[in-house]
Design a protein around this motif. Structure first.
Motif, PDB file in Angstrom:
ATOM      1  N   LEU A   1       0.887  -1.253   0.060  1.00 49.93           N
ATOM      2  CA  LEU A   1      -0.354  -0.006  -0.116  1.00 49.93           C
ATOM      3  C   LEU A   1       0.785   1.246   0.164  1.00 49.93           C
TER       4      LEU A   1
ATOM      5  N   CYS B   1       2.010   1.875  -3.442  1.00 52.71           N
ATOM      6  CA  CYS B   1       1.057   2.432  -4.282  1.00 52.71           C
ATOM      7  C   CYS B   1       0.771   4.005  -4.357  1.00 52.71           C
TER       8      CYS B   1
ATOM      9  N   ALA C   1      -3.858   6.404  -1.542  1.00 53.39           N
ATOM     10  CA  ALA C   1      -2.837   5.871  -0.718  1.00 53.39           C
ATOM     11  C   ALA C   1      -1.758   6.419   0.039  1.00 53.39           C
TER      12      ALA C   1
END
Length: 188
Positions: free
Chosen positions: A13, A16, A64
């Motif tokens: 994450l 991202c 994100a």
């Protein structure tokens, strides 16, 4: 190598957040079920939950950079996003229903309806339904009342009564058939 105290999904994450599209596949695979489960728990409607899940996962990709693994895990962050979005959906649906009801009420008020006649008719219909409910077997009546007046699903009625789902469905179907016949409702 993962940062200390983080999971591979937390790290994906974070990747991202810097725009790595390859990192989003594993994030989606791991966290979409979390978002869906959370949304379904709030909404109790699979279609609305699927829509909320899609919205949340788009939000995860777009925001994100807001994720901070020092504050919460990726699972917790996504579950929080999903819960907030699902609660917003519930509020929006309730607002829509309230608005529609106000529109209906104002339309009915403008037509100059006979409130006394409607009240008498509603009471007579209610008495007929109560009389016909009494004609059902106890098991049929309990299942029908739970489903239609209690607002429960077939599965919830089955769980509450400790009966098999097909049995409850049969009780409700047979009970509604007897009510239809008792009330003289035509099947057109």
């Amino acid at each position: 190598m993962p940062a200390p105290g983080t999971t591979p999904i937390d790290d994906a994450l974070v990747a991202c957040a810097v725009g790595d599209p390859q990192a989003f596949g594993p994030v989606y695979d791991a966290l979409a079920p979390v978002a869906h489960g959370t949304a379904l728990g709030v909404l109790r409607d699979p279609d609305h939950a699927a829509e909320v899940t899609q919205e949340v996962m788009v939000e995860v990709w777009q925001t994100a950079a807001r994720f901070d693994p020092a504050r919460a895990s990726a699972r917790t962050w996504v579950a929080t996003l999903a819960r907030r979005r699902a609660v917003d959906r519930v509020r929006a649906e309730q607002s829509r229903r309230d608005r529609d009801q106000r529109d209906l009420d104002s339309t009915l008020a403008a037509t100059g309806r006979d409130v006394v006649a409607e009240d008498v008719e509603r009471r007579l219909e209610g008495a007929a339904v109560r009389r016909c409910l009494e004609s059902l077997t106890a098991t049929q009546r309990e299942a029908v009342v739970d489903a239609y007046y209690g607002g429960r699903t077939y599965r919830e009625v089955a769980d509450r009564l400790g009966a098999a789902l097909p049995t409850v469905k049969s009780r409700i179907r047979d009970g509604l058939g007897r009510l239809r016949d008792c009330l003289g409702v035509n099947r057109d």
